[in-house]
Design a protein around this motif. Structure first.
Motif, mmCIF file in Angstrom:
data_model
loop_
_atom_site.group_PDB
_atom_site.id
_atom_site.type_symbol
_atom_site.label_atom_id
_atom_site.label_comp_id
_atom_site.label_asym_id
_atom_site.label_seq_id
_atom_site.Cartn_x
_atom_site.Cartn_y
_atom_site.Cartn_z
ATOM 1 N N HIS A 273 -22.378 -18.355 -11.899
ATOM 2 C CA HIS A 273 -22.390 -17.425 -10.814
ATOM 3 C C HIS A 273 -23.448 -16.083 -11.163
ATOM 4 O O HIS A 273 -23.342 -15.234 -9.965
ATOM 5 C CB HIS A 273 -21.345 -17.127 -10.109
ATOM 6 N N ASP A 274 -24.160 -16.085 -12.537
ATOM 7 C CA ASP A 274 -25.136 -15.006 -12.863
ATOM 8 C C ASP A 274 -24.447 -13.587 -12.374
ATOM 9 O O ASP A 274 -24.774 -12.712 -11.691
ATOM 10 C CB ASP A 274 -26.230 -15.154 -11.789
ATOM 11 N N ALA A 275 -22.950 -13.167 -12.870
ATOM 12 C CA ALA A 275 -22.353 -12.314 -12.093
ATOM 13 C C ALA A 275 -21.903 -11.531 -13.725
ATOM 14 O O ALA A 275 -21.968 -12.391 -15.228
ATOM 15 C CB ALA A 275 -21.055 -13.150 -11.844
ATOM 16 N N ARG A 276 -22.229 -10.468 -13.403
ATOM 17 C CA ARG A 276 -20.789 -9.487 -14.780
ATOM 18 C C ARG A 276 -20.305 -9.617 -14.821
ATOM 19 O O ARG A 276 -18.838 -9.444 -14.162
ATOM 20 C CB ARG A 276 -22.094 -8.097 -14.605
ATOM 21 N N LEU A 277 -19.254 -9.936 -16.109
ATOM 22 C CA LEU A 277 -18.015 -10.112 -17.218
ATOM 23 C C LEU A 277 -17.592 -8.779 -17.919
ATOM 24 O O LEU A 277 -18.030 -7.779 -17.858
ATOM 25 C CB LEU A 277 -18.122 -10.681 -17.889
ATOM 26 N N ASP B 214 -10.093 -12.450 -4.729
ATOM 27 C CA ASP B 214 -9.689 -13.257 -5.574
ATOM 28 C C ASP B 214 -9.413 -13.291 -6.526
ATOM 29 O O ASP B 214 -10.054 -12.928 -7.344
ATOM 30 C CB ASP B 214 -10.923 -14.707 -5.795
ATOM 31 N N VAL B 215 -8.524 -14.156 -7.334
ATOM 32 C CA VAL B 215 -7.430 -14.260 -8.147
ATOM 33 C C VAL B 215 -7.839 -15.368 -8.412
ATOM 34 O O VAL B 215 -7.399 -17.144 -8.505
ATOM 35 C CB VAL B 215 -6.255 -14.058 -8.402
ATOM 36 N N LEU B 216 -7.722 -16.081 -10.170
ATOM 37 C CA LEU B 216 -7.724 -17.186 -10.968
ATOM 38 C C LEU B 216 -7.249 -17.390 -12.089
ATOM 39 O O LEU B 216 -7.587 -16.903 -13.013
ATOM 40 C CB LEU B 216 -9.587 -18.051 -11.017
ATOM 41 N N ALA B 217 -6.267 -18.504 -12.494
ATOM 42 C CA ALA B 217 -5.093 -17.904 -12.491
ATOM 43 C C ALA B 217 -5.931 -19.698 -13.389
ATOM 44 O O ALA B 217 -5.788 -21.063 -13.127
ATOM 45 C CB ALA B 217 -4.107 -18.498 -12.366
ATOM 46 N N LEU B 218 -6.371 -19.208 -14.659
ATOM 47 C CA LEU B 218 -6.853 -20.432 -15.650
ATOM 48 C C LEU B 218 -5.199 -21.539 -16.767
ATOM 49 O O LEU B 218 -4.566 -20.408 -17.422
ATOM 50 C CB LEU B 218 -7.959 -20.283 -16.721
ATOM 51 N N ARG B 219 -5.318 -22.410 -16.516
ATOM 52 C CA ARG B 219 -3.765 -23.214 -17.122
ATOM 53 C C ARG B 219 -4.841 -23.261 -18.606
ATOM 54 O O ARG B 219 -5.288 -23.463 -19.368
ATOM 55 C CB ARG B 219 -3.751 -24.663 -16.838
ATOM 56 N N ILE B 220 -3.220 -22.627 -19.371
ATOM 57 C CA ILE B 220 -3.281 -22.684 -21.203
ATOM 58 C C ILE B 220 -3.209 -23.346 -21.610
ATOM 59 O O ILE B 220 -2.036 -23.745 -21.005
ATOM 60 C CB ILE B 220 -3.158 -21.474 -21.837
ATOM 61 N N ASN B 221 -2.545 -23.906 -22.049
ATOM 62 C CA ASN B 221 -3.124 -25.253 -22.931
ATOM 63 C C ASN B 221 -1.993 -25.194 -24.247
ATOM 64 O O ASN B 221 -1.688 -23.846 -25.065
ATOM 65 C CB ASN B 221 -3.148 -26.734 -23.646
ATOM 66 N N TYR C 70 -20.057 -14.576 -6.950
ATOM 67 C CA TYR C 70 -19.032 -13.705 -7.099
ATOM 68 C C TYR C 70 -20.203 -12.861 -8.357
ATOM 69 O O TYR C 70 -21.456 -13.717 -9.085
ATOM 70 C CB TYR C 70 -18.283 -14.289 -8.103
ATOM 71 N N LYS C 71 -19.735 -11.673 -8.533
ATOM 72 C CA LYS C 71 -21.160 -10.927 -8.608
ATOM 73 C C LYS C 71 -20.717 -10.233 -10.022
ATOM 74 O O LYS C 71 -20.944 -9.726 -10.740
ATOM 75 C CB LYS C 71 -21.810 -9.803 -7.408
ATOM 76 N N LYS C 72 -19.478 -9.499 -9.867
ATOM 77 C CA LYS C 72 -18.794 -9.217 -11.033
ATOM 78 C C LYS C 72 -16.778 -9.715 -11.116
ATOM 79 O O LYS C 72 -16.739 -9.612 -10.200
ATOM 80 C CB LYS C 72 -18.253 -7.317 -10.718
ATOM 81 N N ILE C 73 -17.145 -10.037 -12.441
ATOM 82 C CA ILE C 73 -16.032 -10.603 -12.794
ATOM 83 C C ILE C 73 -15.037 -9.972 -13.690
ATOM 84 O O ILE C 73 -15.668 -9.800 -14.549
ATOM 85 C CB ILE C 73 -16.418 -12.533 -13.523
ATOM 86 N N LEU C 74 -13.110 -9.614 -13.441
ATOM 87 C CA LEU C 74 -12.915 -8.666 -14.551
ATOM 88 C C LEU C 74 -11.877 -10.243 -15.330
ATOM 89 O O LEU C 74 -11.467 -11.156 -14.133
ATOM 90 C CB LEU C 74 -11.760 -8.416 -13.821
ATOM 91 N N VAL C 75 -12.313 -10.131 -16.327
ATOM 92 C CA VAL C 75 -11.759 -11.331 -17.120
ATOM 93 C C VAL C 75 -10.608 -10.112 -17.914
ATOM 94 O O VAL C 75 -10.931 -9.438 -18.835
ATOM 95 C CB VAL C 75 -12.781 -12.335 -18.698
ATOM 96 N N ALA C 76 -8.988 -10.878 -17.523
ATOM 97 C CA ALA C 76 -7.744 -9.461 -18.315
ATOM 98 C C ALA C 76 -7.358 -11.136 -19.294
ATOM 99 O O ALA C 76 -6.575 -12.117 -19.221
ATOM 100 C CB ALA C 76 -6.778 -9.651 -16.867
ATOM 101 N N VAL D 185 -11.279 -12.326 -10.415
ATOM 102 C CA VAL D 185 -9.892 -11.514 -11.471
ATOM 103 C C VAL D 185 -9.805 -13.145 -12.327
ATOM 104 O O VAL D 185 -9.223 -14.034 -11.314
ATOM 105 C CB VAL D 185 -9.031 -10.982 -11.580
ATOM 106 N N ILE D 186 -10.155 -12.746 -12.961
ATOM 107 C CA ILE D 186 -10.101 -14.081 -14.610
ATOM 108 C C ILE D 186 -7.980 -14.158 -14.875
ATOM 109 O O ILE D 186 -9.105 -12.649 -15.989
ATOM 110 C CB ILE D 186 -10.383 -14.402 -14.887
ATOM 111 N N VAL D 187 -7.515 -14.549 -15.113
ATOM 112 C CA VAL D 187 -6.409 -14.725 -16.309
ATOM 113 C C VAL D 187 -5.764 -15.906 -16.389
ATOM 114 O O VAL D 187 -6.188 -17.153 -15.841
ATOM 115 C CB VAL D 187 -5.231 -14.259 -15.040
ATOM 116 N N GLY D 188 -5.000 -16.175 -17.498
ATOM 117 C CA GLY D 188 -4.973 -17.100 -18.187
ATOM 118 C C GLY D 188 -3.113 -17.271 -17.624
ATOM 119 O O GLY D 188 -2.436 -16.185 -17.684
ATOM 120 N N SER D 189 -2.954 -18.959 -17.425
ATOM 121 C CA SER D 189 -0.838 -18.783 -17.401
ATOM 122 C C SER D 189 -0.619 -20.027 -17.403
ATOM 123 O O SER D 189 -1.477 -21.083 -17.820
ATOM 124 C CB SER D 189 -1.450 -19.568 -15.455
#
Length: 143
Positions: free
Chosen positions: A31-35, A136-143, A4-10, A108-112
């Motif tokens: 990943h040495d990616a730009r956020l 790709d989409v990564l949904a991160l579990r929110i506690n 991943y070179k560019k990651i969108l954090v929503a 794309v990274i989002v919370g779930s």
């Protein structure tokens, strides 16, 4: 070579946003990616059914300003430059899709919240982003 070179954090600017940001920053470093940090403000008329016979533009402007200020604070705290911070107005799922395509992001990274039952049937922003994303989409579990 980085996957991943560019990651969108929503993020949604709730008290849970730091959980998403902390993991996203770590993934970005790996990943040495730009956020890119993004928040979507829903249109006031949409949130209130759109049938209110009054001018809600001042309220919309206040929501937009507050979102920009909060995003700037998170950007400063997590080392994301101002030119990598995006606030837009619209439906979160479709705006995140547009941003990911326009910005050429790899992930794309989002919370779930990991909803179940009727909440799952009604859908969530994370689910909406997943269905229709062209990356790709990564949904991160929110506690």
């Amino acid at each position: 070579m980085s996957v991943y070179k560019k990651i969108l954090v929503a993020i949604d600017l709730t008290e849970e946003a730091p959980q998403v940001l902390e993991k996203a920053v770590e993934i970005g470093k790996q990943h040495d990616a730009r956020l890119l940090l993004a928040h979507v403000v829903e249109p006031v008329g949409y949130a209130y059914g759109g049938d209110i016979p009054m001018d809600l533009s001042e309220l919309q402007d206040q929501l937009d300003k507050a979102a920009r200020e909060q995003l700037a604070a998170y950007g400063k705290q997590y080392g994301i430059p101002e030119d990598n911070q995006i606030v837009t107005v619209g439906r979160p799922e479709s705006e995140i899709h547009h941003l990911s395509e326009d910005q050429g992001v790899d992930l794309v990274i989002v919370g779930s919240h990991g909803r179940r039952g009727i909440q799952l049937l009604l859908g969530s922003t994370a689910n909406g982003v997943l269905h229709g994303a062209k990356c790709d989409v990564l949904a991160l579990r929110i506690n």
